[in-house]
Design a protein around this motif. Structure first.
Motif, PDB file in Angstrom:
ATOM      1  N   UNK A  96       9.732 -29.300  29.397  1.00  0.00           N
ATOM      2  CA  UNK A  96       9.128 -28.923  28.126  1.00  0.00           C
ATOM      3  C   UNK A  96       7.877 -28.091  28.164  1.00  0.00           C
ATOM      4  N   UNK A  97       7.054 -28.319  29.201  1.00  0.00           N
ATOM      5  CA  UNK A  97       5.959 -27.496  29.627  1.00  0.00           C
ATOM      6  C   UNK A  97       6.464 -26.057  29.855  1.00  0.00           C
ATOM      7  N   UNK A  98       7.499 -25.977  30.720  1.00  0.00           N
ATOM      8  CA  UNK A  98       8.192 -24.573  31.130  1.00  0.00           C
ATOM      9  C   UNK A  98       8.462 -23.711  29.927  1.00  0.00           C
ATOM     10  N   UNK A  99       9.056 -24.511  29.213  1.00  0.00           N
ATOM     11  CA  UNK A  99       9.805 -23.869  27.880  1.00  0.00           C
ATOM     12  C   UNK A  99       8.760 -23.209  27.159  1.00  0.00           C
ATOM     13  N   UNK A 100       7.591 -24.236  26.831  1.00  0.00           N
ATOM     14  CA  UNK A 100       6.594 -23.800  25.985  1.00  0.00           C
ATOM     15  C   UNK A 100       5.716 -22.531  26.592  1.00  0.00           C
ATOM     16  N   UNK A 101       5.656 -22.578  27.855  1.00  0.00           N
ATOM     17  CA  UNK A 101       4.916 -21.315  28.516  1.00  0.00           C
ATOM     18  C   UNK A 101       5.949 -20.207  28.276  1.00  0.00           C
ATOM     19  N   UNK A 102       6.971 -20.209  28.662  1.00  0.00           N
ATOM     20  CA  UNK A 102       7.986 -19.081  28.192  1.00  0.00           C
ATOM     21  C   UNK A 102       8.229 -18.624  27.029  1.00  0.00           C
ATOM     22  N   UNK A 103       8.024 -19.490  26.254  1.00  0.00           N
ATOM     23  CA  UNK A 103       8.064 -19.325  24.677  1.00  0.00           C
ATOM     24  C   UNK A 103       6.887 -18.383  24.455  1.00  0.00           C
ATOM     25  N   UNK A 104       5.605 -18.757  24.760  1.00  0.00           N
ATOM     26  CA  UNK A 104       4.393 -18.194  24.426  1.00  0.00           C
ATOM     27  C   UNK A 104       4.359 -16.862  25.027  1.00  0.00           C
ATOM     28  N   UNK A 105       4.732 -16.567  26.290  1.00  0.00           N
ATOM     29  CA  UNK A 105       4.425 -15.541  26.927  1.00  0.00           C
ATOM     30  C   UNK A 105       5.525 -14.291  26.716  1.00  0.00           C
TER      31      UNK A 105
ATOM     32  N   UNK B  61      13.796 -13.911  27.620  1.00  0.00           N
ATOM     33  CA  UNK B  61      14.766 -13.016  27.588  1.00  0.00           C
ATOM     34  C   UNK B  61      14.677 -11.699  28.453  1.00  0.00           C
ATOM     35  N   UNK B  62      13.528 -11.818  29.184  1.00  0.00           N
ATOM     36  CA  UNK B  62      13.191 -10.802  30.034  1.00  0.00           C
ATOM     37  C   UNK B  62      14.290 -10.820  31.263  1.00  0.00           C
ATOM     38  N   UNK B  63      14.857  -9.708  31.651  1.00  0.00           N
ATOM     39  CA  UNK B  63      15.696  -9.651  32.829  1.00  0.00           C
ATOM     40  C   UNK B  63      15.050 -10.026  33.967  1.00  0.00           C
ATOM     41  N   UNK B  64      14.010  -9.495  34.379  1.00  0.00           N
ATOM     42  CA  UNK B  64      13.017  -9.859  35.499  1.00  0.00           C
ATOM     43  C   UNK B  64      12.685 -11.423  35.754  1.00  0.00           C
TER      44      UNK B  64
ATOM     45  N   UNK C 201      14.724 -14.015  34.258  1.00  0.00           N
ATOM     46  CA  UNK C 201      16.042 -14.663  34.442  1.00  0.00           C
ATOM     47  C   UNK C 201      16.525 -14.329  35.916  1.00  0.00           C
ATOM     48  N   UNK C 202      16.077 -13.271  36.375  1.00  0.00           N
ATOM     49  CA  UNK C 202      16.619 -12.877  37.898  1.00  0.00           C
ATOM     50  C   UNK C 202      15.606 -13.881  38.708  1.00  0.00           C
ATOM     51  N   UNK C 203      14.336 -13.821  38.360  1.00  0.00           N
ATOM     52  CA  UNK C 203      13.462 -14.892  38.985  1.00  0.00           C
ATOM     53  C   UNK C 203      13.829 -16.451  39.049  1.00  0.00           C
ATOM     54  N   UNK C 204      14.481 -16.890  38.079  1.00  0.00           N
ATOM     55  CA  UNK C 204      14.949 -18.150  37.683  1.00  0.00           C
ATOM     56  C   UNK C 204      16.443 -18.281  38.501  1.00  0.00           C
ATOM     57  N   UNK C 205      17.025 -17.196  38.687  1.00  0.00           N
ATOM     58  CA  UNK C 205      18.268 -17.290  39.422  1.00  0.00           C
ATOM     59  C   UNK C 205      18.041 -17.235  40.934  1.00  0.00           C
ATOM     60  N   UNK C 206      16.965 -16.480  41.307  1.00  0.00           N
ATOM     61  CA  UNK C 206      16.812 -16.560  42.853  1.00  0.00           C
ATOM     62  C   UNK C 206      15.814 -17.914  42.879  1.00  0.00           C
ATOM     63  N   UNK C 207      15.210 -18.270  42.281  1.00  0.00           N
ATOM     64  CA  UNK C 207      14.630 -19.703  42.545  1.00  0.00           C
ATOM     65  C   UNK C 207      15.284 -20.843  42.943  1.00  0.00           C
TER      66      UNK C 207
END
Lengths: 344, 522
Positions: free
Chosen positions: B382-391, B395-398, B400-406
């Motif tokens: 919930x916290x990370x969704x909120x942060x991603x939404x806010x920032x 939908x940014x490729x970088x 998404x790539x970061x999350x895949x790499x993580x």
């Protein structure tokens, strides 16, 4: 349907051609480093296989007898069918195969390999077996030789064995894809350099000096085949100082030869009569003879073949003389090349 | 019989020939015979185990269904004279009788699994004389076929599938040879739909199956088995190979595991397809997952589904957990109270998943670490969704790539538990990455001394790029369907090319140790 069949045939043809090309590329060419893998196949290129004497065995035959010298001295038409660490069962099947081309008057077998009851090395197996032409003899030789980690199918499709050479390919692998390289003179592998025999390592004591059942079985088979085909079988032990040839082994061969009325010559016992000098007649400190030693052996053994076995002088045969004359050119050329190579 | 052995290729060839010719009318019987031959080739004694399991689920399945059918018949005959309450009591009794059969069957089969997989290894530590018996006592693929067999009997109990009345057909479901040693873990309802049907030879389908098999061989022989010696060398000596070597191991083992396991499953699915049988997919490009939760929906899908269907759901709907849920909500409030029972059920699932992989603490810790990270993910979602939404990162490729790499790095780290024998060695080796200070070994040629030459590295690297490219293309639709639609010449080029690559560049034959698939050991 017809279209589909044509397509399948085309696909199969393409695969066959590609596999054949890849096999030719990846198989060892035995040109620059280990040349022994070329010895067996050279026999098939002989225009006339009408040899009166054929030698069988390991390096103790193909490095210790010069067929050229025997021809020059006595007109004996001979060939050596030997390769590295050639086991007795491989020698037997080579003899069997030889008989399918022509029946020699004398088969000379070097008994060094009696000490092995099983194949010791897969690469040596390949050097003897891969170059053989397909025949029942080859199939049986493979079956008799295969080690536990080998598969028969690897012999049918050598690419399955040698595919891993992709990372070590050299220019010669491409160069010799569709042609072969001759390394021997009627099966004789020539070396003219000299490395005197020094201290020979002391022989290790063995727990059991008896030859194995399989080794004896193939010696029996060889003897029986020669009897059937009317070939005189001569057993020899080449005068290699090392690996050690034990007295206990010699006694077993002597008894066997006496039992079946075979000739057995242990050249280690007659090396002085032959005139061998291990300061000048060996190129690797006593393991194998050089050209000088091999020619002395040829002179001595040729006389024996002529006098005791009645091997004819074929120098009257003009066709054969022509073939040997061509071979002599190559023989002398190699001597010259090696003189330059070894700075002699 | 290794899938990558000549023997297996010969075995398959004979099967295909007989399957589409002499045995066209009895294909499933032929498959059963070949499955038993395949299994007996590993050791004849294994047949006793699989036959016993088959018999127990056969009897239990029929009894469970019989009780159900009898009760329905009885209720129909007394529907006018029976009260609602009596009907309820009767139904409870029926369910209890069915459950007795189910539980007995599960206890017997899981008892055998526990006995051979967990108790016997403990006995080995006390009595070394038992070691020669290992190959006889621990049957091949028991973890896989036990789950599959248990799934069947539970499905019958739930009424999801009817009990199979033909013992031979059920025996084939349990022993179907391609999936016997490493899955996928099929459900009866899925596999039986095509397993027993008569299949006419269809060149297109057959060739597609062979194509899939070859792709599996490519992954296994060209990539996984080429990397294998280096992985074995580093993980085999944790005292000697630390720091940079472990870092190399992390990456290489993750690649090896993927190529090995997905390659094996490709072969299984390809064999199925060539026989006209649909076997479930087990992977869906797992290394492209953005979260660990997503990863476990895309990796070893059938195992995860099995634990979800047959452990998680029953545990979370059990009376005990329902009561605990009530207590939890009262004590910790609605939000936390709702989650705690779910986490508890999940804990049990991951503990069992770890144990299923092996008897060692390594696997238990691996399972529990997965559970912990998944729970952390849930809590922070919930916290990370909120942060991603806010920032506006979502939908940014970088990003998404970061999350895949993580996720990939996390999976890599977790995989390390597979490589070592103990938790201590695993943790020690992992920590050594940060405090050994020998990262130079990654570039100074030291790795070339461990069974992989520079040429092997280049080849494995190209192989990985090919796998990656195929995965990327697959995101936009099936590459195999595209190949199937292409002209014959192009298709032939792919098949012949793949065949030649495997033939020449595969790590097989003399000079290579033929290695079993990694998942076979679980």
């Amino acid at each position: 349907m017809k279209k589909r069949i044509v397509r399948i045939i085309i696909c199969i043809l393409v695969i066959v051609l590609l596999v054949d090309a890849a096999t030719r590329l990846l198989m060892p060419k035995y040109v620059s480093d280990v040349v022994e893998g070329n010895l067996i196949c050279e026999y098939y290129q002989e225009p006339n296989k009408d040899f009166d004497v054929v030698f069988f065995g390991d390096c103790e035959v193909y490095e210790n007898f010069s067929p050229m010298k025997m021809w020059q001295e006595y007109g004996i038409n001979s060939y050596i069918r030997g390769s590295a660490e050639q086991y007795i069962w491989q020698s037997y099947y080579l003899l069997e195969e030889t008989c399918s081309y022509h029946r020699p008057k004398v088969a000379v077998f070097n008994i060094q390999s009696l000490q092995f009851n099983e194949s010791q090395s897969e690469p040596y197996n390949r050097m003897t077996l891969d170059p053989m032409r397909w025949s029942a003899s080859k199939v049986n030789s493979i079956l008799a030789s295969m080690k536990e980690n080998e598969n028969f199918i690897d012999y049918i499709f050598p690419i399955l064995r040698f595919h891993s050479r992709w990372s070590e390919l050299k220019a010669e692998d491409v160069e010799y894809m569709y042609k072969s390289h001759t390394v021997s003179h009627n099966g004789y592998y020539m070396r003219i350099d000299v490395r005197p025999a020094g201290d020979i390592p002391a022989a290790k004591k063995l727990t059991d000096y008896s030859f194995g059942d399989k080794a004896w079985k193939y010696l029996d088979m060889m003897r029986e085949l020669c009897e059937r085909e009317g070939i005189k079988l001569v057993l020899v032990k080449a005068p290699s100082l090392f690996p050690h040839w034990y007295d206990e082994w010699d006694e077993q061969v002597t008894s066997y030869a006496e039992k079946y009325g075979l000739d057995y010559i242990n050249f280690l016992k007659v090396k002085d009569e032959v005139g061998l000098d291990f300061n000048t007649d060996t190129y690797d400190a006593g393991l194998h003879l050089n050209l000088s030693g091999a020619e002395k052996m040829a002179v001595y053994f040729g006389r024996y073949l002529k006098e005791k076995c009645g091997v004819p002088d074929r120098r009257e045969d003009s066709a054969l003389t022509g073939i040997w004359a061509q071979k002599e050119v190559l023989y002398n050329r190699e001597i010259e090349e090696q003189r330059i190579k070894y700075n002699l | 019989m290794l899938f990558t052995s000549y023997g297996f290729i010969g075995f398959l060839t004979v099967l295909f020939l007989l399957y589409y010719t002499v045995f066209r009318g009895n294909q499933w019987k032929l498959l059963l015979a070949f499955s038993y031959i395949f299994y007996a080739a590993a050791h004849p004694s294994y047949l006793a185990y699989i036959c016993f399991t088959t018999l127990t689920i056969y009897v239990a399945g029929l009894r469970i269904q019989g009780i159900g059918d009898d009760s329905k018949e009885y209720l129909a005959s007394v529907k006018d004279s029976i009260t609602k309450e009596d009907k309820k009591i009767y139904k409870t009794g029926v369910k209890r009788s069915q459950k007795k059969w189910l539980i007995s069957c599960l206890i017997v089969n899981f008892g055998i699994l526990i006995g051979v997989k967990y108790v016997f290894p403990v006995l080995l530590t006390f009595n070394a004389n038992l070691i020669p018996l290992m190959d006889i006592i621990i049957p091949l693929g028991i973890s896989f076929y036990t789950l599959q067999a248990a799934g069947y009997v539970i499905d019958v109990y739930r009424g999801t599938v009817p009990a199979e009345a033909n013992l031979g057909r059920l025996a084939l479901f349990v022993s179907f040879f391609p999936q016997l040693i490493q899955g996928p873990i099929s459900r009866f309802g899925d596999l039986s739909a095509t397993l027993y049907e008569k299949h006419e030879f269809n060149p297109g389908v057959f060739c597609a199956g062979i194509e899939r098999i070859m792709w599996g061989f490519f992954k296994k022989l060209v990539i996984a088995d080429r990397i294998g010696p280096l992985v074995a060398a580093i993980s085999g000596d944790p005292e000697k190979y630390r720091g940079g070597y472990v870092l190399a191991l992390l990456l290489l083992y993750t690649i090896q595991l993927y190529a090995d396991f997905t390659g094996g499953i490709d072969i299984v699915i390809g064999i199925g397809q060539s026989l006209g049988i649909t076997v479930r997919e087990n992977f869906n490009r797992p290394y492209f997952s953005k979260t660990l939760k997503e990863y476990w929906r895309r990796w070893h899908i059938t195992m995860c589904e099995w634990f979800r269907n047959y452990v998680f759901y029953p545990v979370s709907t059990s009376k005990a957990l329902q009561s605990f849920s009530k207590f939890s909500r009262k004590t910790f409030g609605d939000r936390a109270g709702k989650r705690i029972p779910v986490y508890l059920a999940s804990f049990i699932v991951w503990l069992l998943t770890g144990l299923w992989h092996g008897a060692g603490w390594n696997f238990i810790v691996w399972g529990l670490l997965n559970w912990f990270l998944l729970m952390m993910g849930e809590e922070l979602e919930g916290w990370s969704d909120g942060l991603e939404e806010k920032l506006h990162w979502r939908e940014k490729f970088a990003f998404k790539a970061f999350r895949v790499l993580r996720t990939f790095l996390l999976v890599m780290a977790l995989n390390l538990f597979d490589c070592y024998a103990t938790v201590g060695q695993t943790l020690g080796s992992f920590i050594s990455i940060f405090n050994t200070g020998n990262l130079s070994v990654l570039g100074d040629g030291s790795l070339f001394e461990l069974g992989m030459s520079p040429a092997d590295f280049v080849l494995a690297g190209i192989g990985v790029l090919v796998m990656l490219a195929v995965s990327l293309i697959q995101r936009k639709g099936s590459l195999r369907e595209r190949i199937a639609r292409s002209p014959f010449a192009a298709r032939s080029l792919v098949w012949i090319g793949l065949f030649m690559v495997i033939l020449i560049l595969g790590a097989y034959g003399i000079g290579y140790d033929a290695s079993q698939f990694i998942y076979n050991r679980f």
